[in-house]
Write a protein that holds these residues in place. Structure first.
Motif, PDB file in Angstrom:
ATOM      1  N   ALA A  36      -4.222 -22.937   0.668  1.00  0.00           N
ATOM      2  CA  ALA A  36      -5.036 -21.816   1.141  1.00  0.00           C
ATOM      3  C   ALA A  36      -5.020 -20.670   0.139  1.00  0.00           C
ATOM      4  O   ALA A  36      -6.055 -20.053  -0.139  1.00  0.00           O
ATOM      5  N   LEU A  37      -3.828 -20.373  -0.417  1.00  0.00           N
ATOM      6  CA  LEU A  37      -3.725 -19.314  -1.429  1.00  0.00           C
ATOM      7  C   LEU A  37      -4.548 -19.654  -2.662  1.00  0.00           C
ATOM      8  O   LEU A  37      -5.272 -18.799  -3.196  1.00  0.00           O
ATOM      9  N   LEU A  38      -4.440 -20.906  -3.107  1.00  0.00           N
ATOM     10  CA  LEU A  38      -5.170 -21.326  -4.306  1.00  0.00           C
ATOM     11  C   LEU A  38      -6.674 -21.313  -4.072  1.00  0.00           C
ATOM     12  O   LEU A  38      -7.436 -20.752  -4.874  1.00  0.00           O
ATOM     13  N   GLY A  39      -7.115 -21.917  -2.960  1.00  0.00           N
ATOM     14  CA  GLY A  39      -8.547 -22.009  -2.678  1.00  0.00           C
ATOM     15  C   GLY A  39      -9.197 -20.649  -2.495  1.00  0.00           C
ATOM     16  O   GLY A  39     -10.205 -20.334  -3.140  1.00  0.00           O
ATOM     17  N   ASN A  40      -8.618 -19.829  -1.630  1.00  0.00           N
ATOM     18  CA  ASN A  40      -9.196 -18.500  -1.389  1.00  0.00           C
ATOM     19  C   ASN A  40      -9.031 -17.595  -2.602  1.00  0.00           C
ATOM     20  O   ASN A  40      -9.918 -16.786  -2.906  1.00  0.00           O
ATOM     21  N   LEU A  62     -16.508 -13.278  -0.301  1.00  0.00           N
ATOM     22  CA  LEU A  62     -15.271 -12.704  -0.846  1.00  0.00           C
ATOM     23  C   LEU A  62     -14.461 -12.042   0.264  1.00  0.00           C
ATOM     24  O   LEU A  62     -13.233 -12.206   0.341  1.00  0.00           O
ATOM     25  N   ASN A  63     -15.131 -11.291   1.125  1.00  0.00           N
ATOM     26  CA  ASN A  63     -14.449 -10.656   2.255  1.00  0.00           C
ATOM     27  C   ASN A  63     -13.866 -11.696   3.212  1.00  0.00           C
ATOM     28  O   ASN A  63     -12.764 -11.511   3.741  1.00  0.00           O
ATOM     29  N   LEU A  69      -6.969 -15.252   3.879  1.00  0.00           N
ATOM     30  CA  LEU A  69      -5.641 -15.093   3.291  1.00  0.00           C
ATOM     31  C   LEU A  69      -4.738 -14.261   4.193  1.00  0.00           C
ATOM     32  O   LEU A  69      -3.558 -14.584   4.397  1.00  0.00           O
ATOM     33  N   GLY A  70      -5.295 -13.186   4.738  1.00  0.00           N
ATOM     34  CA  GLY A  70      -4.517 -12.341   5.637  1.00  0.00           C
ATOM     35  C   GLY A  70      -4.118 -13.067   6.907  1.00  0.00           C
ATOM     36  O   GLY A  70      -2.974 -12.965   7.365  1.00  0.00           O
ATOM     37  N   SER A 277      -5.367 -21.531  13.879  1.00  0.00           N
ATOM     38  CA  SER A 277      -4.822 -20.411  13.108  1.00  0.00           C
ATOM     39  C   SER A 277      -4.512 -20.762  11.660  1.00  0.00           C
ATOM     40  O   SER A 277      -4.461 -19.874  10.799  1.00  0.00           O
ATOM     41  N   VAL A 278      -4.306 -22.048  11.374  1.00  0.00           N
ATOM     42  CA  VAL A 278      -3.888 -22.463  10.038  1.00  0.00           C
ATOM     43  C   VAL A 278      -4.958 -23.267   9.310  1.00  0.00           C
ATOM     44  O   VAL A 278      -5.221 -23.027   8.127  1.00  0.00           O
TER      45      VAL A 278
END
Length: 318
Positions: A36-40, A62-63, A69-70, A277-278
């Motif tokens: 998720a970190l890498l993709g977003n 982008l938003n 991520l949040g 949620s994930v």
């Protein structure tokens, strides 16, 4: 019996009792979180770096990546830490913060998805007015309104939920702090106030859903009137990722909160909570990049630039 003033921590629902399974869950969630970190992160970097993507559609995307991520960072790191250290505890203040940020990011994301639907509606059904209705200032205002709506909703729900007297213990039937689980610990009729807030939120969310359905009916009618097959394909390629993300968001959320009590169980509730949620924050970048050739090409350029810079640094140090 205990009340909210004496509760210093809550106990979250564990994914497993056996140590081997706890460690397996840790590594599984670590992989999902890093994906998720890498993709977003790549989507955010690509849109910010490539000036060809400085359009309303990609500004909203982008938003959306920031909100994803949040959202996943609110729940998953604590769950991973609990699995790694074999604990279930979360402090009262951390639980309140987790609930606040989860509602904040989720509420803002739903508002943003509604705005993204409006963006596609104007682009396809009213293309001549696109520059007027979705200028840079209007886009910033709409994005700010989405974030503000999430913040206001989170503030109201968190204040209402944590003002309730709690006397049914401190064990939550979920792997993160969520409103329904905390309401179960309430020992007074004050929870009706929070239920009222939830009902209002559901009606507002349903209003957004109706708006999206009506908009997509108009969009598909307009697309089917496009004479060229290439034009129809291009129009569909910009709409289908958004439609897939909305469908994933709605289906997982509705199943989590509207499933019959007869099929409810701790293990099923845990799986469903992970689904809504994930999974969406981890899968959304893949959905948007699969059918969007423009974004895919820009991603390739960014990745190749990063690889070239790394090779240059390596050769320079040699």
């Amino acid at each position: 019996m205990s009340n909210s003033s004496s509760i210093r921590q809550f106990l979250l629902l564990a994914f497993a009792d056996r140590r081997e399974l706890q460690l397996l869950h840790f590594w599984l969630f670590l992989g999902i979180y890093l994906a998720a970190l890498l993709g977003n992160g790549l989507i955010i970097t690509t849109i910010a770096w490539d000036h060809h993507l400085h359009t309303p559609m990609y500004f909203f995307l982008l938003n959306l990546s920031l909100l994803d991520l949040g959202c996943i960072s609110t729940t998953l790191p604590k769950a991973m830490a609990n699995s790694l250290w074999d604990t279930r505890a979360i402090s009262y203040s951390a639980c309140a913060a987790q609930l606040f940020f989860f509602v904040f990011f989720l509420g803002a994301e739903w508002s943003l998805l509604t705005i993204m639907c409006y963006d596609r509606y104007v682009a396809i059904c009213r293309p001549l007015h696109y520059g007027t209705l979705l200028g840079s200032r209007a886009c910033v205002h709409m994005a700010a309104a989405a974030w503000a709506s999430g913040f206001l909703s989170a503030l109201l729900h968190t204040a209402s939920t944590f003002s309730l007297p709690l006397c049914q213990g401190n064990a939550l039937g979920q792997f993160f702090c969520e409103i329904p689980q905390i309401l179960k610990l309430s020992c007074s009729h004050s929870y009706l106030r929070e239920l009222g807030l939830l009902v209002v939120s559901v009606f507002l969310a349903f209003g957004c859903f109706v708006f999206m359905v009506v908009s997509y009916v108009q969009i598909f009618r307009a697309v089917l009137r496009i004479p060229s097959q290439q034009g129809r394909h291009k129009a569909f390629s910009t709409c289908l990722p958004h439609l897939a993300v909305v469908s994933l968001f709605i289906s997982t959320g509705m199943f989590a909160y509207l499933k019959p009590p007869s099929i409810s169980s701790p293990s099923l509730d845990l799986v469903v909570a992970v689904l809504y949620s994930v999974v969406p924050p981890a899968v959304n970048p893949l959905i948007y990049s699969m059918r969007n050739q423009e974004l895919t090409d820009a991603l390739r350029k960014v990745i190749s630039s990063l690889l070239k810079s790394e090779r240059f640094k390596a050769s320079f140090h040699k």
